[in-house]
Design a protein around this motif. Structure first.
Motif, PDB file in Angstrom:
ATOM      1  N   LEU A 761       0.762  -1.185  -0.001  1.00  0.00           N
ATOM      2  CA  LEU A 761       0.109   0.163   0.026  1.00  0.00           C
ATOM      3  C   LEU A 761       0.726   1.184   0.075  1.00  0.00           C
ATOM      4  N   SER A 762       2.079   1.070   0.721  1.00  0.00           N
ATOM      5  CA  SER A 762       2.693   2.284   0.652  1.00  0.00           C
ATOM      6  C   SER A 762       3.386   2.851  -0.431  1.00  0.00           C
ATOM      7  N   ASP A 763       3.404   2.053  -1.552  1.00  0.00           N
ATOM      8  CA  ASP A 763       3.930   2.203  -2.896  1.00  0.00           C
ATOM      9  C   ASP A 763       3.019   3.101  -3.819  1.00  0.00           C
ATOM     10  N   GLU A 813      -5.545   5.644  -5.915  1.00  0.00           N
ATOM     11  CA  GLU A 813      -4.700   6.565  -5.017  1.00  0.00           C
ATOM     12  C   GLU A 813      -5.243   6.330  -3.728  1.00  0.00           C
ATOM     13  N   LEU A 814      -4.300   6.540  -2.561  1.00  0.00           N
ATOM     14  CA  LEU A 814      -4.636   6.380  -1.270  1.00  0.00           C
ATOM     15  C   LEU A 814      -4.694   7.831  -0.630  1.00  0.00           C
ATOM     16  N   PRO A 815      -5.965   7.976  -0.008  1.00  0.00           N
ATOM     17  CA  PRO A 815      -6.079   9.110   0.589  1.00  0.00           C
ATOM     18  C   PRO A 815      -4.985   9.332   2.116  1.00  0.00           C
ATOM     19  N   PHE A 819      -4.368   6.060   5.018  1.00  0.00           N
ATOM     20  CA  PHE A 819      -3.112   5.202   5.385  1.00  0.00           C
ATOM     21  C   PHE A 819      -2.507   5.487   6.538  1.00  0.00           C
ATOM     22  N   THR A 820      -2.389   6.672   6.994  1.00  0.00           N
ATOM     23  CA  THR A 820      -1.893   6.635   8.411  1.00  0.00           C
ATOM     24  C   THR A 820      -2.716   6.411   9.450  1.00  0.00           C
ATOM     25  N   THR A 821      -3.879   6.473   9.202  1.00  0.00           N
ATOM     26  CA  THR A 821      -4.610   5.771  10.158  1.00  0.00           C
ATOM     27  C   THR A 821      -4.607   4.313  10.332  1.00  0.00           C
TER      28      THR A 821
END
Length: 1008
Positions: A761-763, A813-815, A819-821
């Motif tokens: 996901l981090s990519d 695309e990741l909000p 992602f941080t949550t």
RNA sequence: GCGGGGAUGGCAGAGCGGUCAAAUGCGGCAGGCUUAGGACCUGUUCCCUUAGUGGGUACGUGGGUUCAAAUCCUACUCCCCGCACCA
């Protein structure tokens, strides 16, 4: 993704920054504690990993939620294992222990737990154990520590005390000599003084009911009566809970271990008695004790029953405990199974004084004379025979007959014949199961535990027992209780019970017989009445007994805290100056290393300065564990065990975590200790652990992991391949942490794959904006995770996280917020990976110290999720149809929404397909959970009607308005997916539906 | 014997009155991607039938309550875990 490198990187980063060091402050504290382990020198296995992770997840979560978390680790480093291991390997226990601690620390650090290592402690450290001595003296001064004789395992050959582990099977581990119980002077703590408080205060703490129950049973409060029996002109007290049976006493039994046994033994029985006592002294294994036969010897003395002056023999017996009650019991063989067995064996008379009766009919004198019942009790079958005056003997059967007809039949016949009654066997009644009944009359009783049937036989034909049939035959169904009431009341029957078989005692309640002035009293009432009667005559009183025994603290071992006492010929037992250090240069091969150590033993008396000897016993390890949680609060204090202020800030432990195997020993001792300190005004609380959680054991191949069984999976076996985060995540996801789990290697891969997906996901490209749907899912996830962590339902937590990850994966695309949550939520479980990705996402701080995300119930948008779900289903269905219709790129799309029965919907669809191959779309609206709740009432109203038609439940319930709104959104999306025009039409009610008249309410809404 | 907890799909484990043929993971099967395998992705996985609807049987066993039971009551069977000759 190299999880091992990531783990190493962050473990050193944490250590360098010292972020888990807790200091007292203004923030609200939270004390998370795992039971400190015994430092074994071997690797940690998956059981350990699981235990430590459970606590760490909790501690990390609490820390992120803004608490000032104290989460320490230390070592229970005194005790027999070190001594044994040291002996085996020829190293000094001290060296062994320190080496072991070093190793275990390294292994534990590799787990990545957020311990505050600065607060580490080890109980073998003089800095720690000197305070054991300090407390010991305090307890001694308070009168809570005392010496008395108590039995220990003693090997006559080695002339040495043995630990229970060394005396397994009743043989000495060194020389195979039979071990005997020997009385030695031992130190005790008076925990019995606190029995009532230990029991009552269980109410105050949030512990698993199971543990509380175990403690309650352990404390074992029972109300009873102390009764004085005169033996050899002296009053001897006994304790009983059944004073109502006192008229049935036919002998007394004194424990074979009773200190005054010999006083009661007359000269002619002395020899036998000595042999008997010797026999009882042999240490028995658990199995032996369980299968032990009642055994005894007559003392030659007689006791006088205070209520009727009867003279009864006093026996010594192996089944009476010396240290419960007064070590002697009054024996009532008719109503106590143990006494019964003993009486049978030694042919002592049995006198019945309690008569089982049912209902109140027994009060009527007339029935006593004419009506009686007999209970015949055999080991497995119990039969109740009732005779009532008009009908003669009737034999109801209680239990057992279905399992073994033949045995039941035979036994029953036997009973009947024994009573001189001619039996007649009525053939089987009932359907499939063969059931046997006996009667010579027109009434038959059949009884099975909770139910009874009364059959009024109008002829000799068998009747069946099912309810419908029963009605025809005037069969009455009723509970056993009701039936018995009926017998006693309506049929005026009365049970006079005798025990024909005399095979066991009757221990239930009943009515007193053969009991002088108490005849006819209910036994439950008689308990109080007889006690009162005895009290008036000063021959007895009401007392409360506890099973709990004083805490034996003495160990005749080397590797423990020396008891700081000095024995002086002149001054007696005097507290020593502390610390009393454990000497290192001892002869470990000696039978008792401390006793042989001259400089240690020979000291001057602190009072008279004369020659004196040091106590050579050491303290058992439960002393160490009774207050270590206090020391964590202030582990570097050199002046006192702890500062009152610091303890006041941190204690009590908010969440204690450990195995259920400590339910009674450690967890009771610690509670006692804290109460004692509280009473000395050293602390201001009196329960150490507010909440307790018991983790389950990890099994492999059906057994607990252990080195000797060879079924161990070590920490490194998994972490080398998959990284410690994978192991942590996997262990937390298998089952709730309190469950016993069976280790399986294959599951680990799944967890590893999952973490890889998180990493992937981090990519993705991070965007600032967050859409409502993602936001909704995010808040739903936060809610789920937060709530399930709090209740230790970690497996559900991991599921909530997994589902969120699955969703995020579908996004291009990741909000960033989402992602941080996610990272925050997963951080307690996989802290290293979370830190890594947190950093990768551009955060500068440690995620371990970040704030836990909060959730907003309002942001959970059921509608958005509903629409999304609809579209997903819709798209799938559409693709199928397209494939079926063999159309690649539709020109127009017709949406049909069924808000009704699938039946109608698919009829419509079929019609559409037949009509035109241009039809490109199927929509199946799926009812979301919330909607159902909302419309549940309406559904409930409709249900009877629907059911009348034998129709299925509606699959969709939506208001038309809302549906149209949602549909607009759905159509937009669908348009995008299929790149076609969309037309929405109102649908007509299907003809099929009309024809079938499927529902009186609007069955289908079709919008095209 | 006493006390506590259980029994759910091939396995582990959720669910604890209607949205349940039952979450999630593992395993199995099929397809995609690959030279191939692994990994990954997609679908599927109680039985019968279908392109799809449909039907049948299922949450240890038997009874009961309810319009409705995996879920509530009741009895039975089996498993686990404590304590155990406590008068």
């Amino acid at each position: 993704m190299d999880l091992n490198a990531i783990a190493k990187k962050w473990q050193s980063a944490w250590e360098e920054a010292g972020i888990f060091h807790a200091t007292e402050g203004k923030k609200k504290k939270y004390y998370v504690l795992e039971m400190y382990p015994y430092p074994s020198a071997s690797f940690l296995h998956m059981g350990h990993v699981r235990n430590y992770t459970i606590g760490d997840v909790y501690a990390r979560c609490k820390r992120m939620q803004g608490h000032n978390v104290l989460y320490p680790m230390g070592y229970d480093s005194f005790g027999l294992p070190a001594e044994t291991a040291a002996k085996k390997e020829g190293i000094h226990p001290l060296d062994y222990t320190e080496k072991a601690i070093k190793k275990i620390i390294a292994y534990q650090k590799a787990l990545g737990n957020s311990y505050d290592w600065e607060r580490m402690l080890a109980s073998h450290d003089p800095e720690y154990y000197q305070w054991n001595q300090y407390f010991f003296i305090k307890l001694f001064e308070k009168g809570l520590a005392y010496r008395k004789k108590a039995p220990v395992n003693w090997c006559p050959n080695c002339e040495s005390v043995l630990a229970n582990e060394e005396a397994e099977g009743g043989k000495c581990w060194r020389c195979e000599t039979d071990v005997v119980k020997k009385d030695l002077e031992q130190w005790f703590f008076k925990i019995t003084d606190y029995a009532e408080r230990l029991l009552a205060d269980l109410e105050k703490i949030e512990w698993p009911e199971k543990i509380k129950t175990m403690q309650k049973n352990w404390i074992g409060k029972s109300h009873g009566t102390e009764i004085l029996f005169e033996i050899n002109k002296e009053q001897w007290p006994i304790f009983t809970t059944r004073p109502d049976t006192i008229y049935g006493v036919t002998f007394m039994v004194i424990s074979a271990h009773h200190p005054r046994l010999m006083e009661l033994t007359t000269a002619e029985h002395k020899k036998d008695m000595e042999a008997f006592v010797k026999k009882c002294q042999k240490v028995k294994t658990q199995e032996e004790i369980e299968s032990l036969d009642k055994d005894g010897v007559f003392t030659g003395s007689y006791a006088i029953n205070p209520v009727n002056g009867e003279k009864v023999p006093v026996w010594a017996g192996n089944f009476v405990l010396a240290d419960y009650g007064s070590g002697m019991v009054m024996a009532v063989p008719a109503h106590d199974q143990r006494d019964f067995e003993f009486a049978k064996k030694y042919k002592i008379p049995i006198k019945e004084v309690i008569m089982p009766v049912f209902g109140e009919a027994h009060k009527n004198e007339e029935f006593r004379k004419t009506i009686s019942a007999v209970v015949h009790r055999k080991k497995d079958n119990t039969f109740l025979m009732i005779q009532w005056k008009e009908f003669g003997w009737i034999s109801p059967v209680i239990g057992g007959i279905d399992q073994g007809e033949d045995a039941g039949k035979a036994a029953e016949r036997e009973v009947l014949e024994e009573t001189g009654y001619k039996t007649q066997f009525i053939k089987k009644l009932g359907g499939e199961t063969e059931q046997h009944f006996f009667a010579d009359n027109k009434k038959v009783w059949r009884m099975r535990l909770d139910q009874a049937v009364l059959l009024e036989l109008t002829d000799d034909k068998p009747v069946t027992l099912d309810k419908e049939e029963a009605k025809k035959h005037e069969v009455i169904w009723m509970s056993a209780e009701e039936a018995l009431k009926k017998i006693t009341h309506e049929y005026n029957a009365f049970g006079l019970l005798q025990y024909l078989g005399k095979e066991r005692a009757y221990t239930e309640e009943g009515t007193l017989i053969n009991s002088g002035e108490f005849n006819g009293t209910k036994s439950t009432d008689a308990i109080a009445e007889i006690t009162k009667y005895l009290a008036q005559k000063k021959l007895g009183k009401k007392v409360i007994q506890y099973k709990i025994k004083d805490w034996l603290i003495s160990r005749q071992r080397y590797w423990g805290t020396p008891i700081p006492m000095i024995h002086c010929q002149k001054c007696g037992v005097v507290p020593s100056a502390i610390p009393v250090l454990l000497p290192k240069n001892v002869d470990l091969k000696a039978k008792n290393p401390l006793k042989e150590h001259k400089e240690f033993v020979n000291v001057a008396c602190p009072k008279c300065k004369g020659p004196a000897q040091r106590e050579t016993d050491t303290m058992g390890g439960f002393m160490d564990s009774s207050w270590y949680f206090l020391r964590y609060c202030d582990n570097k204090n050199k002046k006192e065990p702890f500062s009152k202020a610091k303890v006041k800030y941190w204690m009590p432990v908010d969440q204690y975590i450990g195995g259920a195997e400590h339910a009674v020993m450690h967890l009771i001792y610690a509670r006692f200790f804290v109460k004692a300190l509280h009473d000395m005004k050293l602390i201001d609380f009196d329960e150490p652990f507010a909440k307790l959680f018991n983790q389950g054991i990890v099994y492999k191949d059906g057994a607990k992991m252990s080195k000797s069984k060879g079924n161990v999976v070590y920490q490194t076996d998994i972490s080398d391949t998959y990284g410690i985060d994978t192991a942590r995540f996997f262990l937390m996801s298998v089952a709730t942490p309190d469950k016993v789990i069976e280790w399986r290697d294959d599951g680990v891969e799944g967890s590893y794959r999952f973490l890889s997906r998180v990493y992937a996901l981090s990519d993705k490209k991070l965007i600032a904006k967050i859409d409502t749907l993602t936001q909704s899912k995010m808040h739903r996830t936060i809610k789920g995770v937060t709530e399930t962590i709090d209740t230790f339902e970690y497996n559900k937590t991991t599921i909530a996280i997994t589902e969120f990850v699955n969703y995020l994966q579908t996004l291009e695309e990741l909000p960033k917020e989402a992602f941080t949550t996610l990272l925050l939520l997963i951080a307690p479980f996989t802290p290293h990976l979370a830190e890594e990705l947190w950093e990768k996402a551009g955060q500068k701080t440690f995620i371990s110290l970040a704030s836990w995300p909060s959730f907003d119930e309002k942001k959970i948008d059921a509608k958005a999720e509903f629409i999304e779900e609809t579209i997903t289903n819709l798209t799938l269905d559409m693709r199928k149809v397209l494939e079926f219709a063999k159309i690649e790129q539709p020109k127009t799309i017709k949406i049909i929404i069924s808000a009704s029965w699938k039946y109608d919907f698919y009829r419509l669809l079929k019609k559409e397909i037949e009509k035109t191959r241009d039809m490109k779309l199927i929509l199946q609206a799926v009812m979301a959970k919330q909607e159902f709740k909302q419309y549940g009432e309406d559904i409930a109203k409709l249900l009877p009607l629907i059911l009348k038609d034998n129709t299925k439940l509606p699959s969709v319930i939506l208001s038309q308005k809302e549906e149209l709104q949602n549909l607009q959104k759905v159509s937009e999306r669908i348009k995008g997916i299929f790149k076609a025009d969309i037309r929405i039409e109102a649908a007509e009610k299907s003809t099929e539906a009309k024809a079938k008249n499927a529902s009186p309410s609007k069955p289908a809404i079709v919008v095209t």
